[in-house]
Design a protein around this motif. Structure first.
Motif, short mmCIF file in Angstrom:
data_model
loop_
_atom_site.label_atom_id
_atom_site.label_comp_id
_atom_site.label_asym_id
_atom_site.label_seq_id
_atom_site.Cartn_x
_atom_site.Cartn_y
_atom_site.Cartn_z
N LEU A 286 0.83 -1.21 0.00
CA LEU A 286 0.00 0.00 0.00
C LEU A 286 0.87 1.26 0.00
O LEU A 286 0.56 2.23 -0.69
N GLU A 287 1.95 1.25 0.77
CA GLU A 287 2.87 2.39 0.76
C GLU A 287 3.49 2.58 -0.61
O GLU A 287 3.62 3.71 -1.09
N MET A 288 3.86 1.49 -1.26
CA MET A 288 4.46 1.57 -2.58
C MET A 288 3.46 2.10 -3.62
O MET A 288 3.84 2.79 -4.56
N ILE A 289 2.19 1.78 -3.44
CA ILE A 289 1.15 2.31 -4.33
C ILE A 289 1.04 3.82 -4.15
O ILE A 289 1.04 4.58 -5.12
N HIS A 290 0.99 4.26 -2.90
CA HIS A 290 0.84 5.69 -2.62
C HIS A 290 2.09 6.49 -3.00
O HIS A 290 1.99 7.65 -3.39
N ASP A 291 3.27 5.86 -2.91
CA ASP A 291 4.53 6.53 -3.28
C ASP A 291 4.77 6.53 -4.78
O ASP A 291 5.65 7.22 -5.27
N GLY A 292 4.01 5.71 -5.52
CA GLY A 292 4.20 5.63 -6.96
C GLY A 292 5.28 4.65 -7.37
O GLY A 292 5.73 4.66 -8.51
N ARG A 293 5.71 3.79 -6.45
CA ARG A 293 6.75 2.81 -6.78
C ARG A 293 6.18 1.56 -7.43
O ARG A 293 6.91 0.72 -7.91
N LEU A 294 4.87 1.41 -7.41
CA LEU A 294 4.18 0.33 -8.11
C LEU A 294 3.26 0.95 -9.15
O LEU A 294 2.82 2.10 -8.99
N PRO A 295 2.95 0.21 -10.22
CA PRO A 295 2.03 0.77 -11.21
C PRO A 295 0.66 1.03 -10.59
O PRO A 295 0.26 0.36 -9.65
N LYS A 296 -0.03 2.01 -11.14
CA LYS A 296 -1.31 2.42 -10.57
C LYS A 296 -2.34 1.29 -10.72
O LYS A 296 -2.60 0.82 -11.82
N PRO A 297 -2.92 0.85 -9.61
CA PRO A 297 -3.91 -0.22 -9.67
C PRO A 297 -5.30 0.33 -9.97
O PRO A 297 -5.54 1.54 -9.94
N LEU A 298 -6.21 -0.58 -10.23
CA LEU A 298 -7.62 -0.21 -10.36
C LEU A 298 -8.21 -0.13 -8.97
O LEU A 298 -7.87 -0.92 -8.09
N ASN A 299 -9.12 0.82 -8.73
CA ASN A 299 -9.73 0.98 -7.42
C ASN A 299 -11.21 0.65 -7.54
O ASN A 299 -11.97 1.37 -8.17
N PHE A 300 -11.62 -0.45 -6.92
CA PHE A 300 -13.02 -0.85 -6.93
C PHE A 300 -13.72 -0.45 -5.65
O PHE A 300 -14.87 -0.81 -5.42
N GLY A 301 -13.06 0.32 -4.80
CA GLY A 301 -13.64 0.78 -3.56
C GLY A 301 -13.97 2.25 -3.63
O GLY A 301 -14.28 2.79 -4.70
N THR A 302 -13.87 2.91 -2.51
CA THR A 302 -14.10 4.34 -2.44
C THR A 302 -12.79 5.04 -2.15
O THR A 302 -11.76 4.40 -1.95
N VAL A 303 -12.85 6.37 -2.09
CA VAL A 303 -11.64 7.13 -1.79
C VAL A 303 -11.20 6.85 -0.36
O VAL A 303 -10.01 6.68 -0.08
N ARG A 304 -12.15 6.78 0.53
CA ARG A 304 -11.81 6.54 1.94
C ARG A 304 -11.40 5.10 2.21
O ARG A 304 -10.60 4.82 3.09
N LYS A 305 -12.02 4.17 1.51
CA LYS A 305 -11.70 2.76 1.71
C LYS A 305 -11.43 2.12 0.35
O LYS A 305 -12.31 1.50 -0.23
N PRO A 306 -10.20 2.29 -0.15
CA PRO A 306 -9.89 1.75 -1.48
C PRO A 306 -9.82 0.23 -1.48
O PRO A 306 -9.49 -0.41 -0.48
N ASN A 307 -10.18 -0.34 -2.60
CA ASN A 307 -10.11 -1.77 -2.81
C ASN A 307 -9.33 -1.97 -4.11
O ASN A 307 -9.90 -2.03 -5.19
N TYR A 308 -8.00 -2.05 -3.99
CA TYR A 308 -7.13 -2.06 -5.15
C TYR A 308 -7.08 -3.43 -5.80
O TYR A 308 -7.07 -4.46 -5.13
N ARG A 309 -7.00 -3.41 -7.15
CA ARG A 309 -6.81 -4.63 -7.94
C ARG A 309 -5.77 -4.33 -9.02
O ARG A 309 -5.76 -3.26 -9.62
N PHE A 310 -4.90 -5.29 -9.25
CA PHE A 310 -3.86 -5.17 -10.26
C PHE A 310 -4.15 -6.14 -11.40
O PHE A 310 -4.57 -7.26 -11.17
N LYS A 311 -3.86 -5.69 -12.62
CA LYS A 311 -3.89 -6.60 -13.75
C LYS A 311 -2.58 -7.37 -13.74
O LYS A 311 -1.52 -6.80 -13.51
N ARG A 312 -2.66 -8.67 -13.97
CA ARG A 312 -1.46 -9.51 -13.90
C ARG A 312 -0.41 -9.08 -14.93
O ARG A 312 0.77 -8.98 -14.60
N ASP A 313 -0.83 -8.78 -16.14
CA ASP A 313 0.15 -8.42 -17.17
C ASP A 313 0.83 -7.09 -16.87
O ASP A 313 2.00 -6.90 -17.16
N THR A 314 0.11 -6.16 -16.23
CA THR A 314 0.72 -4.88 -15.84
C THR A 314 1.79 -5.11 -14.78
O THR A 314 2.88 -4.53 -14.87
#
Length: 80
Positions: free
Chosen positions: A23-51
């Motif tokens: 989660l820290e790496m997502i917020h710092d930009g060290r991982l590619p941007k995931p898809l968010n299926f949650g809300t802003v306050r409670k994110p539910n991140y999902r990554f595409k395998r090929d990405t």
């Protein structure tokens, strides 16, 4: 058929990290941007395998540009 998406828990197992570090790496930009299926306050991140796989694949190191040397004509002298 749509490929399954990876959760932050799946990514943490692949990278051998904790979920908090992912989660820290997502917020710092060290991982590619995931898809968010949650809300802003409670994110539910999902990554595409090929990405994620393309992010993890080793890229060739950029080659440094050769240093340009200054060429002078042998007959031209510098004024003093």
């Amino acid at each position: 058929m749509m490929e399954p998406l990876l959760t932050t828990k799946d990514v943490s197992k692949i990278l051998n990290l904790t979920v908090g570090t992912v989660l820290e790496m997502i917020h710092d930009g060290r991982l590619p941007k995931p898809l968010n299926f949650g809300t802003v306050r409670k994110p539910n991140y999902r990554f595409k395998r090929d990405t994620l796989e393309s992010f993890l694949s080793p890229e060739p190191a950029p080659q440094p540009k050769p240093k340009r040397t200054r060429r002078r004509h042998p007959e031209i002298r510098r004024f003093v």
